[in-house]
Write a protein that holds these residues in place. Sequence first.
Motif, mmCIF file in Angstrom:
data_model
loop_
_atom_site.group_PDB
_atom_site.id
_atom_site.type_symbol
_atom_site.label_atom_id
_atom_site.label_comp_id
_atom_site.label_asym_id
_atom_site.label_seq_id
_atom_site.Cartn_x
_atom_site.Cartn_y
_atom_site.Cartn_z
ATOM 1 N N ASP A 29 -2.970 5.186 -3.711
ATOM 2 C CA ASP A 29 -3.072 4.107 -2.744
ATOM 3 C C ASP A 29 -3.119 2.853 -3.461
ATOM 4 O O ASP A 29 -3.692 2.862 -4.244
ATOM 5 C CB ASP A 29 -4.581 4.545 -2.020
ATOM 6 N N HIS B 227 -4.216 -7.724 10.793
ATOM 7 C CA HIS B 227 -4.799 -6.347 10.525
ATOM 8 C C HIS B 227 -5.791 -5.931 11.655
ATOM 9 O O HIS B 227 -5.441 -4.964 12.578
ATOM 10 C CB HIS B 227 -5.340 -6.029 9.307
ATOM 11 N N ARG C 286 -5.202 -3.217 14.577
ATOM 12 C CA ARG C 286 -6.101 -1.940 14.670
ATOM 13 C C ARG C 286 -6.732 -1.837 16.062
ATOM 14 O O ARG C 286 -7.223 -0.906 16.406
ATOM 15 C CB ARG C 286 -6.937 -1.972 13.351
ATOM 16 N N CYS D 79 -9.253 5.379 7.071
ATOM 17 C CA CYS D 79 -8.445 6.225 7.968
ATOM 18 C C CYS D 79 -9.044 6.631 9.609
ATOM 19 O O CYS D 79 -10.216 7.138 9.561
ATOM 20 C CB CYS D 79 -8.083 7.668 7.370
ATOM 21 N N ARG E 205 -3.085 -1.416 -3.989
ATOM 22 C CA ARG E 205 -3.187 -2.826 -3.536
ATOM 23 C C ARG E 205 -2.580 -3.906 -4.330
ATOM 24 O O ARG E 205 -2.233 -3.425 -5.343
ATOM 25 C CB ARG E 205 -4.977 -3.188 -3.694
ATOM 26 N N HIS F 46 -9.437 -0.692 6.494
ATOM 27 C CA HIS F 46 -8.181 0.249 6.493
ATOM 28 C C HIS F 46 -8.622 1.799 6.569
ATOM 29 O O HIS F 46 -7.788 2.789 6.503
ATOM 30 C CB HIS F 46 -6.980 0.114 5.307
ATOM 31 N N THR G 12 0.711 -1.253 -0.022
ATOM 32 C CA THR G 12 -0.127 0.098 0.030
ATOM 33 C C THR G 12 0.785 1.294 0.015
ATOM 34 O O THR G 12 0.432 2.271 -0.615
ATOM 35 C CB THR G 12 -1.111 -0.119 1.178
HETATM 36 C C1 HEM Z 1 -6.381 14.964 5.610
HETATM 37 C C2 HEM Z 1 -5.674 13.810 6.510
HETATM 38 C C3 HEM Z 1 -5.484 12.496 6.157
HETATM 39 C C4 HEM Z 1 -5.869 11.816 4.884
HETATM 40 C C5 HEM Z 1 -6.109 12.345 3.607
HETATM 41 C C6 HEM Z 1 -5.582 10.407 5.317
HETATM 42 C C7 HEM Z 1 -5.748 9.316 4.368
HETATM 43 C C8 HEM Z 1 -5.596 7.891 4.832
HETATM 44 C C9 HEM Z 1 -5.937 6.848 3.659
HETATM 45 C C10 HEM Z 1 -6.746 7.136 2.342
HETATM 46 C C11 HEM Z 1 -5.790 5.940 4.391
HETATM 47 C C12 HEM Z 1 -6.157 4.391 3.752
HETATM 48 C C13 HEM Z 1 -4.974 3.811 3.244
HETATM 49 C C14 HEM Z 1 -5.638 2.514 2.859
HETATM 50 O O1 HEM Z 1 -6.674 2.104 2.777
HETATM 51 O O2 HEM Z 1 -4.678 1.837 2.215
HETATM 52 C C15 HEM Z 1 -5.463 6.332 5.757
HETATM 53 C C16 HEM Z 1 -4.949 5.146 6.496
HETATM 54 C C17 HEM Z 1 -4.884 5.445 8.023
HETATM 55 N N1 HEM Z 1 -4.464 6.846 8.485
HETATM 56 FE FE1 HEM Z 1 -4.927 8.430 7.605
HETATM 57 N N2 HEM Z 1 -5.007 10.286 6.779
HETATM 58 C C18 HEM Z 1 -5.243 11.471 7.484
HETATM 59 C C19 HEM Z 1 -4.965 11.816 8.504
HETATM 60 C C20 HEM Z 1 -4.544 10.882 9.567
HETATM 61 C C21 HEM Z 1 -4.410 11.216 10.990
HETATM 62 C C22 HEM Z 1 -4.554 12.703 11.404
HETATM 63 C C23 HEM Z 1 -3.956 10.033 11.545
HETATM 64 C C24 HEM Z 1 -3.759 9.658 12.892
HETATM 65 C C25 HEM Z 1 -3.460 10.868 13.875
HETATM 66 C C26 HEM Z 1 -4.107 9.048 10.479
HETATM 67 C C27 HEM Z 1 -3.725 7.536 10.706
HETATM 68 C C28 HEM Z 1 -3.969 6.873 9.756
HETATM 69 C C29 HEM Z 1 -3.838 5.269 9.969
HETATM 70 C C30 HEM Z 1 -3.225 4.655 11.471
HETATM 71 C C31 HEM Z 1 -4.179 4.579 9.010
HETATM 72 C C32 HEM Z 1 -3.891 3.123 8.693
HETATM 73 C C33 HEM Z 1 -5.309 2.356 8.985
HETATM 74 C C34 HEM Z 1 -5.271 0.785 8.708
HETATM 75 O O3 HEM Z 1 -4.423 0.584 8.166
HETATM 76 O O4 HEM Z 1 -6.033 0.270 9.510
HETATM 77 N N3 HEM Z 1 -4.470 9.559 9.311
HETATM 78 N N4 HEM Z 1 -5.491 7.484 6.013
#
Ligand code: HEM
Length: 422
Positions: free
Chosen positions: A300, A106, A110, A361, A302, A359, A64
């Motif tokens: 992003d 996962h 999580r 966010c 896969r 996954h 990813t």
């Molecule tokens: C505008 C801000 C943000 C955007 C656009 C964003 C976008 C994303 C996206 C698209 C994914 C999914 C990835 C996937 O499906 O392969 C993701 C996963 C994740 N994001 Fe964000 N994110 C943002 C802010 C944040 C913030 C502020 C945090 C934590 C403080 C965060 C923590 C995470 C984590 C831990 C994952 C992994 C979740 C998983 O794999 O289960 N993100 N994010």
Amino acid sequence: MTDFDTIDYFTDPTLVDDPHPYYDHLRQQCPVTKMPVYGVVAVTGYDEASEVFRDADTYSNAITPTGPFPGLPFEPEGDDISEQLEAHRDQLPLSEHLVTFDPPQHQRTRALLGKLFTPRRIKESEDFLWGLADRQIDEFLADGKCELTQAYAQPFAMLTVANLLGVPEEDFDVFRTHLGAQKPGAMSADEAMVANPLEFLDSKFSVYIQDRRDNPRDDVLTALAESTYPDGEVPEVLALCHLATFLFGAGQDTTARLITSSLRHIADNPELQKQLREDRSLIPNFVEEALRMEGPVKSDFRLARRTTNLAGVEIPAGTTIMINPGAINRDPRRFEDPHEFDLHRHNAREHLAFGKGIHSCPGGPLSRAEARVTIERLLDRTENITISEEHHGPQGNRHFSYEPTYILRALAELHLEFTPAD
Ligand code: HEM
């Protein structure tokens, strides 16, 4: 045949500042299109991307964060590469981080985030944001101008994650020194987020977590240190460090870029700014529309575990799938006049800038709050925010450059001017 039929999306600098004509070109051919390079299949349609996001069984997250680089450490064989993938998974970049995990590992990992992203913790974080926003704005307000990314967005987003994780305030300065402004992944294969900038964080968090296990207190770090997997097993300190460090990686640059792109719209559009100044209740939908128009995650990825079919296109096992949130969020089959910024768009919130499925966010609510609080406080404390003509050219002939990366949609700089409010 046009140049778009042969171009290398991953390295060609001409696509960096405005990739949307290319995305439209791909979607017009087919919302699921084989690209001319690296065997990647691009998904530019909203429904087709939703199908991929939903099906974690067929589409693995193992690649990813980096996509086609550095390539798989094995030659895919047959119609199901699950066994090969598991045998080589730890050779893939960032394989220690949650976002690359597949079920069942996962869900197990999580679940550890549960303690951090409770509604109560998000509310506490939001209370902290108001003070943080003001402290950051104090640093440049009197100058009447700033470069927003460095002066505000990066340190603000980084300290928000630090606070979420319970980093003591006396350590904020050292975090700011080490992490205040990060560069996103570069365009070249070698640099594509493979360099792991997180050693500093690993060293800090291993000390914090071990200390809280030895001397529990009533704080967030203790809650993290004492969290267990759903079956009651206690995670190793290193697993919690990886989680903490990934939150910085995932939550800093993304949110910083959302803040910068939002302010660009506000500063470059006086009528929009006026409406937001007069009616602050419009800000949440404004933020959704900013996420739809320019989601910070640009690509992003896969990996197809099994040979499958997506929208009539055969996808052999081992294929790298690329989803571009910027493309799917401008799919005209879902969003009317998709290239128009519409403050009142009724379905702006349907964008998939935060992904979808297992996954999706967990930081979405926090980053929305960060953008909203920032906009509120900047509007409160200034009289008129404009784009600096010296740096970006006059109205009607602006130039904005973006970081040369296929990972993030990231304005390189945003120079603003304003009059401090009395
Ligand atoms: C505008 C801000 C943000 C955007 C656009 C964003 C976008 C994303 C996206 C698209 C994914 C999914 C990835 C996937 O499906 O392969 C993701 C996963 C994740 N994001 Fe964000 N994110 C943002 C802010 C944040 C913030 C502020 C945090 C934590 C403080 C965060 C923590 C995470 C984590 C831990 C994952 C992994 C979740 C998983 O794999 O289960 N993100 N994010």
